[in-house]
Motif scaffolding. Structure first.
Motif, PDB file in Angstrom:
ATOM      1  N   GLU A   1       0.649  -1.736   0.588  1.00  0.00           N
ATOM      2  CA  GLU A   1      -0.031  -0.205   0.151  1.00  0.00           C
ATOM      3  C   GLU A   1       0.812   1.168   0.355  1.00  0.00           C
ATOM      4  N   ILE A   2       1.794   0.873   1.120  1.00  0.00           N
ATOM      5  CA  ILE A   2       2.509   2.398   0.838  1.00  0.00           C
ATOM      6  C   ILE A   2       3.283   2.572  -0.469  1.00  0.00           C
ATOM      7  N   MET A   3       3.771   1.358  -0.934  1.00  0.00           N
ATOM      8  CA  MET A   3       4.320   1.963  -2.832  1.00  0.00           C
ATOM      9  C   MET A   3       4.065   3.058  -3.199  1.00  0.00           C
ATOM     10  N   LYS A   4       2.504   2.803  -2.703  1.00  0.00           N
ATOM     11  CA  LYS A   4       1.386   3.426  -3.784  1.00  0.00           C
ATOM     12  C   LYS A   4       1.950   5.213  -3.970  1.00  0.00           C
ATOM     13  N   TYR A   5       2.695   5.087  -3.263  1.00  0.00           N
ATOM     14  CA  TYR A   5       2.924   6.704  -2.285  1.00  0.00           C
ATOM     15  C   TYR A   5       3.819   6.904  -2.366  1.00  0.00           C
ATOM     16  N   ARG A   6       5.282   5.567  -1.715  1.00  0.00           N
ATOM     17  CA  ARG A   6       6.667   6.141  -2.062  1.00  0.00           C
ATOM     18  C   ARG A   6       7.507   5.178  -3.232  1.00  0.00           C
ATOM     19  N   ASP A   7       8.516   5.317  -3.302  1.00  0.00           N
ATOM     20  CA  ASP A   7       9.605   4.580  -4.200  1.00  0.00           C
ATOM     21  C   ASP A   7      10.085   3.648  -2.896  1.00  0.00           C
TER      22      ASP A   7
END
Ligand SMILES: C[S@@+](CC[C@H](N)C(=O)[O-])C[C@H]1O[C@@H](n2cnc3c(N)ncnc32)[C@H](O)[C@@H]1O
Length: 243
Positions: free
Chosen positions: A178-184
């Motif tokens: 989920e976090i990789m939708k917003y961070r590299d």
């Protein structure tokens, strides 16, 4: 009758406050959790009544309503009841809920802060959660939002530079996806296992691969460029150690 909620700190028994030690010395009863280091109980008088309400393998886990009832029942019988919790009582510690229950029962209370694992574990390893020109903000978030909650509050689109995730190891794969939708995916990440305790350990990786590592709990996940700063500090300390 008064109930004092005390933050026991992240694990190292020396990381408790003087104010907490003074309160423990006057305890009639101590109701304590799994993550509160039992060595802290040595500050209490010899005849103190100890009530463990944490989780132990093979034992029934006390629900929050049962714990609330134990606190209220003891507060009605004893002058000084201590509710000892890991870290800080108000950081994912349900301290607020316990206080509201005391208010419902017209019972007085005090709260003594503790060093939260969210910051205490990184700091004790020399990992700065903010660093000039690298990170001006941090967010502490649960990695295990109540699954029964209909309106989810954790959406992983946090804009703080450093993300610190508690209770997140069980869901680390889905959370990092989920976090990789917003961070590299290359964003540096590390896991701190058993921070401030003798078995303390740090595992380095990045957002894309940290979920593949073997991790032992309790642990926190830290994500952000401060980990690049920390790697320099870590290498310096480890060179020192091997000298
Ligand atoms: C229910 S929360 C309680 C947090 C606590 N109130 C605090 O302020 O640290 C439990 C979570 O805290 C984190 N935790 C607590 N102690 C820790 C430690 N010594 N090292 C790493 N993580 C820890 C883990 O993420 C664990 O799942």
């Amino acid at each position: 009758m008064v109930v004092t909620l005390i933050g026991a700190g992240p694990g190292d028994p020396d990381l408790i406050t003087l104010k907490a030690v003074k309160a423990l010395k006057k305890a009639d009863v101590i109701i304590y959790d799994r993550l509160a280091n039992e060595q802290i109980l040595e500050h209490a008088p010899e005849n103190v009544k100890l009530i463990y309400v944490g989780k132990k393998a093979g034992e029934h886990y006390k629900k929050q309503a049962e714990i609330n009832q134990i606190i209220v029942d003891n507060a009605k019988k004893y002058d000084n009841v201590i509710r000892l919790k890991g870290g800080d009582p108000f950081v994912f510690g349900r301290g607020g809920e316990e206080i509201l229950e005391l208010i419902n029962n017209n019972i007085d209370f005090n709260v003594i802060p503790g060093v939260t694992s969210a910051i205490g574990a990184p700091t004790s390893l020399n990992l700065p959660v903010t660093h000039r020109a690298v990170a001006t903000s941090f967010t502490v978030v649960t990695g295990h939002e109540d699954p029964t909650k209909i309106d989810k509050q954790v959406h992983w689109d946090y804009t703080a530079d450093t993300l610190i995730i508690l209770m997140g190891i069980g869901n680390i794969k889905s959370n990092t996806e989920e976090i990789m939708k917003y961070r590299d995916p290359d964003t540096p990440a590390c896991v701190i296992e058993s921070g401030t305790l003798p078995e303390e350990n740090v595992i380095f990786g990045n957002l894309g691969n940290i979920a593949e590592k073997e991790i032992h709990t309790p642990a926190i996940l830290v994500i952000g460029d401060v980990i690049n700063v920390y790697k320099k500090i870590y290498n310096f300390k480890n060179q020192k150690l091997s000298e």
